[in-house]
Design an enzyme around this catalytic site. Sequence first.
Site, short mmCIF file in Angstrom:
data_model
loop_
_atom_site.label_atom_id
_atom_site.label_comp_id
_atom_site.label_asym_id
_atom_site.label_seq_id
_atom_site.Cartn_x
_atom_site.Cartn_y
_atom_site.Cartn_z
N CYS A 47 27.01 5.35 0.50
CA CYS A 47 27.71 4.22 -0.11
C CYS A 47 27.09 3.86 -1.46
CB CYS A 47 27.70 3.01 0.82
SG CYS A 47 26.05 2.50 1.32
N HIS A 302 24.06 -1.78 3.15
CA HIS A 302 25.30 -1.18 2.70
C HIS A 302 25.58 -1.64 1.27
CE1 HIS A 302 29.35 0.43 2.76
NE2 HIS A 302 29.83 -0.75 2.43
#
Length: 1302
Positions: A47, A302
């Site tokens: 990510c 994330h």
Amino acid sequence: MFGDLFEEDGDGFSSTPGTGVKGRECEPPPPRGKIKLCGIKNQGGTCYLNSLIQTLLFTPEFREELFHLGPDELGCLADKDKPEAKVRVIPLELQRLFTHLLLVDEQTASTTDLTDSFGWTNNEEMGQQDVQELNRILFSALESSLVGTSGSSLIHRLYHGTLVNQITCKECGNISERQEDFLDLTVSVRGVSGLEEALWNMFVEEEMFEGNNLYRCSRCNQLVRAAKSAKLRKLPPFLTISLLRFNFDFAKCERYKETGNYVFPLTFNLRPFCEQNNWPDTEYSYELFSVIIHKGGCYGGHYHVYIKDIDQLGHWEAPEEEVKVKTKTQRREDKVGERKKESENAVDTEDPLSVLTDILAQEESKCVLVDQLGQKLMNKTGTPWSKKYKKQYGTISKFLQNHPEVFMLISNGTRVALKAAVPATTDPSPTEPVSSTSANNSPENMEPETTGDSEGTDGCQWFDLNDSTVTAITVKDIEKQFQGKESAYMLFYRKTTMKRPPEAIGNLAYKVPPHLVEMVQEENARLQQRRAEFDASSNSVEVRLHLAPHYHYQNGALHPVSPDEDSIITVTFDRRKTVGDLRLAIYQMQDLWEGDMALTLAKNVPAGLHLYDTLTDDQISLYSAGVSNGSDLFVWNGREVSGVAVKTGVEWEPVLLTVLRPSIEELGCGDVSEVGDADGSGLVRSMKGFAGGATLGTVLEALGPQEAFLCQEQSRPGANGGGASGWRVFPPQDMQRTLRELSLKDGDALLLLHLEELDSSIFSLSGDIVTVTTPSDCRWLQVEFCPQSGMKEEEEEEQGKKRSKVSASGNMLLAEVKEKAFEELHLQDELSGVECCLRQMDRTGKLLPPVHEHLSVRDAGIRLMTSLYLCPGPVPTATQLFLYFSIGIAPSVGQELEIIVEESLTVKECLKEMLQMVKLDGDLWHLRRVDWCEEIGEPLMDENASLKEAKVIYGDTLVLVEGRLPPKGYLKLSVKMYIDMIDRSSIPELNHTAESPSIEGFTTGLTFSKFSRNQARFMFLSDHGCLGNISGLCLCVYPGVSEWSASEMTFIGHVEISEEASLDDLKTQIMTLPALQDVCVPSPAFLRVWLLEGKKLARILRGNQQTLRKLKLGNGAEICVQRLLKEEDLGLKDLLLRVQMGVPGEKAYYPSEEFLWDAGRDGTPKGLYAALASQYGLTPDNLLLAKHLPDKHTWMPISNWTQQVSKKKKKRKAESLQAAPFYLKDGDIIGVKNLLIDNNKEFATLEDEIGLQRLREEATNHNTRERPATGECSQDFGSKKSGPTKNRKPEVALSINVGVFR
């Protein structure tokens, strides 16, 4: 970071179908959505890479400089494996990835080829890395890859700046300076309020060298006072700022993340931080265009990115909150605007031709961009094209092309005008290889509509690119990233003087090289072809046509005239076509058909084929008409079949009844040969079908004379046979009621008796009950041999006749029944070595699961005088499950597969065995149950649970469904209800008696029985030695929370609900459960909902309008509802405690009571003392409180003593009972001692002492077992952290492999 861990990977432009269901084409990737922007798949931990790639893509100057490098400088990817070729793989893969993200009509792109060019393995793709580190390493790799090309200075020109560090001597004024080059500015977060303050500390504040810290001046040649400062000398076009969110705590020796508020501006001026020069102010002005956000802690998390769409490539739509605000504003429009709108809407909105013509006629230029036409139509009609017209007319581009007499497409199809007035247009610039529409061969999916209401003056909007997901956001959303665990991590600014050319706005293919555009066009063509093929295959349905000439009406339903005649025709048809198209196709197939043709939906029921709804509207599609795959359609004239009028509809659905009549043999008259179907029970059975809407009188008239009796079975003979069955005679008033009103269903038995037949010994009438006594010799089971499939027809016909009646009783084991059947059917030699099992068959002809042969006939629930079938196949053991399963659709008779598995298998292992049995490949499957409607029901969510834990039982039917498990937003909650003394009428009364010794001549005996929920009053001994009534105390008597057990909670069902539903919605849905239909609950406010953890009450769910997601309810959670006698709406700070008063002089307590304490007003021990003292009418000094710890069997005293603090010392903040060490929560037990009448200040009971002793013995035994054999003992008893610590993987430096191009 791991949100898209299980997504499928695709490589660049390759869209080859993967392995899917056998015989079924793999579903192609879906086209782009309304936003028109493409996301990036997460490879498991990439990510951070996805966020940086999207930032570079939406940096137009970087993207165009990269596209400017051609194959002559970078080489060709086809030659990358040749040793002599110098192919610059990383820039080429970036070009391909950027082109895919811009032009390929897919929702997501893959970075697999790019990470392969980095030399990364699975470890780098799955590991957590830092995006700031990746930014430097990626730019370094690009600089190394572009050496010797025209783009060698690309990174330096766009991102590199210069700062200078200066030290100024305060004595002579000498300035010593050192210049540094920077790629990004790393600024501090700790101790500052925002970005501008951090830059001020870096470039404006001076650091003084004085006192013991002097500076040696090179000119003065001595230690002098000096000032150190830094300034920006050269500003790059793009300024990258990295925030130091992660720090190290030297006291705790661990890393941590700064989550405090940190403000950064959308635009700001850098002049105060630069050296003085004559540059205009515009050269110092920067605007924010990208924010990379980190969610999580310092050891994992994330990344996603907020990006400003500089070139307006995406379609921005306001979020729901913004739409609501704008809707309210539009309602306040003035009357003039409303009249104008009404006049504009006067066009017939049902005709798209007139609507589009009116839109073009009102345009001043008389032409509109095709991309904007859809938005203008929605503004005019209030409904988008896709919802109102697309199903009938196709896409808007297709509609324009189908009406060339009205519309004319100009400017290479990018604009549309009325044919009567074509404006003068200019051709696109020759430098543009292709427009955004022509580059994408799916105009219906790629038409960029207008961006809607723009927030910024420049018309550029913000989007959140979170791996595969792209959503529109507003500027207000950026402010939410100032602080918290999800906060800004990297900021990207661009100079405001950098303006984009007009031809780049909205043009996805701007400056894309022609060879890449050609690749995109080929890929989009392949995608469009695959989608068309998949769309056609997924919309094809098989329909069975039943032709009326081959049927006749009998027994209330339709039946084929001849079983051998082909009366059914199976056709494959597109369900998007109309009923008229299907009717025309049938006319063409049936050349000899004459007269009207009616198509009626039919269904096979036990009585035969029944007709339901006739398709009368030829204009609707087959899908809208309810025709699905496997549907039955009856083709007839709509009136009669073979001369008999046929009634259609649900109300005339036939019911197949079993009609029983006395046999001639049992009545003792007539010839024995006339017994017919008598089975030894004295009754003759026959199956008759009647319409569900027919009256019982009509049935009696059809069966026999009006004076006959018609009876319904009430009780059946026992399992041992030879018993009696009871039949109720229908009263005269039931003769006017229909079979449906009498709740008669398929297979129900009716007994038809004449008056003279009641004189026999078999039948006796008592009131309205007829008793049928069966003969004593009917103690038998009929066993029929079912040959295995695959045998020859001659053998099957011969063996299919083998049946025999085996004498049996209710106590006989089924294994003995099977042995007798082998002997009487003479199958010992024929089936030697072949496993066989006994099975039953239901009314539809379906073989039921094999019976357990270790059980008796009675224990297996098998009635005597019924049939068993001897079938080849293994007999399941006691630990095995026999399951039916089907693939993809709800099972029907004859289409189910059978499997025997161990009940200890997990759901995933069972799924694997089923897939292997049917020879299917792929992991995208899951199992679902079949609900009571014989339809596909809920999925088995926990794939790692055993079949026994998943409550899969013997004979269950499961369905193999393609696709992943449902999303997490789907909640299924297990609901239990606490049954108190009022609710459980079937439970004996509970008597709790506590006797106390004589006090001053009074013998006190307290007996508690039949407690009223809110009216019980407790009597306590006063200080005068007599019983005193504590006035005003109204107690709700229940067992203590520690006494609430699973035996006092009964399971009442499951609730399926969205996690976005409110608590009030949950209570309302619980009230609809069948188990609560007879329970009086006036409204949801009369229910209290507890969350269960480990089958114990954990906390009360409060806030009726709070969503279940905010209440942190997970899928599979268990809740317990409690019925109240009055409405309750607990506040967020209210605590519901269980208070129990100690029995004076004893180690016991009176039954606990509910006490609602407002902890928000005063949550300290002093506040609890005051509240309880007010409740009991005592002073706080006369009370002593303690909290019960049931797991430890101890009590924690709650002190009311307050430490006196000197006025000079700062008073400590009062500690809340909800914090350490008490952690008071709902349902906790609070012991109360009344010091006026009770001198015992110990709270422990006899049960606590016994439990504590048991815990000590268990601890001693545990230590004895775990002591090392060598006798060595661990000496680390003083360690605070005795629990296991989390082992983290060692951090590995990130690297990118680059070839040598120097």
